[in-house]
Design an enzyme around this catalytic site. Sequence first.
Site, short mmCIF file in Angstrom:
data_model
loop_
_atom_site.label_atom_id
_atom_site.label_comp_id
_atom_site.label_asym_id
_atom_site.label_seq_id
_atom_site.Cartn_x
_atom_site.Cartn_y
_atom_site.Cartn_z
CB THR A 1 -35.06 12.08 -17.71
OG1 THR A 1 -34.01 11.79 -18.64
CG2 THR A 1 -35.51 13.52 -17.90
CB CYS A 2 -38.54 10.32 -14.04
SG CYS A 2 -39.14 9.81 -15.67
CB SER A 3 -34.81 9.86 -10.51
OG SER A 3 -35.74 8.80 -10.42
#
Length: 245
Positions: free
Chosen positions: A50-52
């Site tokens: 999700t962060c990337s």
Amino acid sequence: MALPNREGQTVPNVTFRVRENNEWVNVTTDEIFKGKTVVVFSLPGAFTPTCSSTHLPRFNELAPVFFENGVDEIVCLSVNDTFVMNEWAKDQESDNVRLLPDGNGEFSDGMGMLVNKEDLGFGMRSWRYSMLVKDGVIEKMFIEPEVPGDPFEVSDADTMLNYINSNAQPPRVATIFTKVGCPFCAKAKSMLEDNNISYEEILITNSGVTSRTLRAVANAGTVPQIFIEGEYIGGSDDLEAFLAK
């Protein structure tokens, strides 16, 4: 125990150990926050899905609008060491965001956001949240709900931008398929630039992205082929008609 909302309080006083140009540099919270308006978003880990895929890229994409609306800097914070964060920065679209390593978890702990993710093999990491900080004082926090997993509902870039200015217009973005030496492609790119539409250029070659890919995506064999915000526009004449509207 509920994660604390620290609105109205000052950010923790921490010194971050950062690697810049192959040298160690100390970055203090005063350097980051004093006299400035800063958006911070914190996440469980560099390179995580999700962060990337969403969290960092969208803040980077909306950065010009944040800057137009009084934000001086956007900071992405994670409980990772500086080497990991520097490699993640190279891997990501992050030119408009400062990636800050909270390697010892001191800032996250001071925020009350240090959580145990040993079930994932992560150890102690930051809970996902975002905040607006003015001159070191936290004005607004968006903290993800305390549910199992890695919720991502409120700490996104669009929610923060809407809080800062509900009338702010996110920039339109385009994808344009081109070939080297194509005059119509140059014309289309110029039109996009004149209309302040940033674009990703995908070059059609004999290897990688080929004419077959173009036919599969746009059902067309000529370039340029343009998409704006996911909507298929067509060639340069189609783009001109679209922009005239």
